[in-house]
Write an enzyme that holds these catalytic residues in place. Structure first.
Site, PDB file in Angstrom:
ATOM      1  N   GLU A 194     -11.933 -23.271   3.968  1.00 26.55           N
ATOM      2  CA  GLU A 194     -11.344 -23.245   2.369  1.00 26.55           C
ATOM      3  C   GLU A 194     -11.277 -24.558   2.051  1.00 26.55           C
ATOM      4  OE1 GLU A 194      -8.227 -20.285   2.112  1.00 26.55           O
ATOM      5  OE2 GLU A 194      -9.444 -18.628   2.368  1.00 26.55           O
ATOM      6  N   GLU A 313     -13.583 -14.513   6.375  1.00 28.09           N
ATOM      7  CA  GLU A 313     -12.189 -13.535   6.347  1.00 28.09           C
ATOM      8  C   GLU A 313     -12.397 -12.833   5.179  1.00 28.09           C
ATOM      9  OE1 GLU A 313      -8.909 -16.159   5.225  1.00 28.09           O
ATOM     10  OE2 GLU A 313      -9.365 -17.704   6.970  1.00 28.09           O
TER      11      GLU A 313
END
Length: 583
Positions: A194, A313
């Site tokens: 991220e 994810e």
């Protein structure tokens, strides 16, 4: 996800059936590279994988399904700091036995690395990471290792501290690459989780990320050994699957001109539904479209262009969370996970369930909600029918009437209703008109029994394939709230829930403006502004919500329950004192 302890969790299932999907998934990916990778034999014993050659696309397909060892080696400051016990070999034995073919092992290096040159990683921590990775590899699992919460701890400062950030990032990957250069090619490296950059717009953020990925790629490839052809994962900015971010990633991959690259993005659903805010209580048409559009974009932009994709994810941002009342109604969550499995299979995307601790109990190595995991597992290979709700509410004292649910067959055929081993009688107990399933008054009266508050019976809608859809016959009366006093430190409202369940809370002032900390919507965030305490017979208003109320301005709260009942309540803040009044 961002670097605070995340509640929630994920994962589960079947080896042979998933491997049977490989040809279709590889065909969908369409990669023509002949680069060969060592791939584990999924029947291997703990002595280690027996490699065979697969293309990068085939290897990523063989990683399906995947599971995240969340809130562990990525925890801050140490492995057990976020509530999980130390990792054991038995954990990976369990994951492998449950049908997973790969694990993602997030690692936060910050607290185990010198913050100044030469940015040395603590040898004890590196050895621990190596031990955990080797345990997983020995079970025949693919393994992904990354740079995780470092993304927001210091990498995000790249716009103002460019040279130091780049040097420190380079130092991590030089040390990791050296440590694992001889590990089998079933180990993958992911450059950064991220990625985000302080006060940087998308264009600038993409440039910073491209610079980091280029450095990562050159370091690993130049370190020799199996790193010369090891699969490397590159993320989009924020791991967001937006079109701009995916297009930029494709461009970056083309510039690296390396067939052994994998794209990675994350997906946590339509935000209002994922956290239950702004009235997002249901997996409705908007939430479904967000999901289908996202996977269509991933397929068209990446998969069909020959780029293997690993969904590093997925889940819901605030579900499940065994430490708090559930924000997302369970049946709605089941529908979400059922469709996600379908969308990923259709798009040819390998999925890694984010599990910080809420899916698998790391102490007992058992699933906290076996039914939820069963739905996730089933979605890996087939569709299941669902319905508009998993509950039928009947009144505790007034006459019971027929209730109708809308079936969502999802390509299956409805086969009937069962209570345990007993099949309910069509025509007498229920009727079906198109996809409208109606339980008769007589059947509901029988199923409700003595009509004690709560669930009195469970019936199953069964379909031609997949899992049955459970319907809970639930007796209720409109909840009752009482007057209360407290402070901005929290208000506990005495509540008699009487078999009902809270869905959301609406908060407004007399002029119609929104009350509470989430000012852009009257429907406040579940557990962030309000929370039911069913065992304690109370409804709690949080300090954040109360502190955001205008001093001296009464706020009207409307509590919406899953039965359809609503209860109005009034709250007034005067300095640090708070008064609650029932309507």
């Amino acid at each position: 996800m961002k670097g605070t302890q995340r509640p929630g969790g994920h994962r589960g299932r079947g080896a042979g059936r998933v491997l049977g999907l490989l040809p279709a998934m590889v065909a969908a990916i369409g990669l023509t590279s002949t680069a060969a990778l060592a791939v584990p034999n999924h029947g291997a014993t703990s002595t280690g994988p027996k490699p065979r050659a697969l293309s990068p696309a085939s290897a990523v397909a063989a990683m399906q399904p995947s599971w995240n060892l969340g809130n562990t080696l990525d925890a801050i400051p140490d492995e057990t700091s976020w509530g999980n016990p130390p990792v054991t070999k038995a954990l990976f034995d369990t994951i492998r036995a449950q049908g997973f073919h790969s694990v993602r092992i997030p690692v936060t290096w910050t607290g185990h690395q010198s913050p100044t040159a030469p940015y040395a990683i603590d040898a004890t921590f590196m050895n621990r990471v190596k031990q955990v990775v080797d345990w997983a590899l020995s079970d025949g699992l693919y393994v992904v290792v990354n740079v995780h919460h470092d993304s927001w701890q210091w990498i995000s400062t790249m716009p103002t501290d460019h040279d130091n950030v780049l040097a420190r990032f380079d130092a991590i990957w030089k040390q990791v690459a050296a440590e694992f250069r001889d590990s089998p090619q079933t180990l993958l490296f992911e450059s950064i989780n991220e990625p985000q950059f302080d006060d940087a717009g998308d264009a600038q953020g993409i440039r910073y990320l491209d610079e980091l990925d280029t450095a990562f790629h050159g370091i690993v490839r130049g370190s020799g050994g199996n790193n010369a052809t090891r699969l490397l994962m590159l993320p989009t900015l924020h791991c967001n699957a937006g079109q701009t971010y995916m297009d930029a990633l494709v461009g970056g991959m083309k510039s690296l001109d390396d067939p052994n690259l994998v794209a990675t993005v994350h997906y946590y659903g339509w935000y209002p539904f994922s956290v239950n805010v702004a009235g997002g209580t249901r997996f409705d048409a908007t939430a479904q479209k967000d999901m289908s559009d996202t996977f269509t974009g991933i397929r068209d932009t990446l998969v069909t262009q020959g780029v293997p994709v690993y969904l590093g994810e997925y889940g819901l941002l605030q579900y499940p969370d065994h430490t708090h009342p559930s924000r997302v109604e369970r049946g709605e969550a089941l529908k979400y996970f059922e469709q996600l499995g379908h969308e990923a299979r259709t798009a040819g995307v390998t999925t890694a369930l984010w599990d910080p601790f809420s899916f698998l109990n790391r102490d007992t190595l058992r699933w906290r909600d076996p039914g939820l995991i069963a739905q996730i597992k089933s979605s890996w290979t087939t569709r299941s029918g669902t319905a508009s709700s998993d509950r039928v509410f009947v009144p505790a004292s007034s006459a019971i009437t027929a209730k109708t649910l809308t079936l969502n067959p999802n390509g299956t055929s409805f086969k009937g209703l069962w209570q345990g081993g007993t099949r309910l009688a069509a025509g007498r107990d229920y009727t079906v008109s198109g996809n409208e399933l109606t339980l008769t008054a007589a059947a509901l009266t029988r199923l409700a029994g003595d009509r004690a508050y709560g669930t009195n019976a469970t019936v199953e809608a069964r379909f031609s394939r997949g899992l049955p859809w459970k319907i809970y016959v639930t007796t209720y009366e409109t909840p009752v709230l009482s007057n209360a006093t407290g402070t901005t430190g929290g208000l506990s409202i005495p509540a008699r829930f009487r078999g009902d369940l809270l869905a959301t809370m609406e908060a407004t002032y007399a002029d119609g403006s929104n009350a509470g900390q989430t000012g852009w919507t009257p429907y406040q965030e579940f557990n962030a502004a309000f929370s039911p305490d069913y065992p304690g017979n109370a409804l709690l208003l949080t300090p954040d919500f109360l502190g955001a109320l205008h001093d001296g301005a009464p706020a009207t709260l409307t509590f919406h329950f899953w039965s359809g009942a609503t209860v109005t309540y009034h709250v007034t803040r005067s300095g640090s004192s708070v008064t609650g009044t029932a309507s």
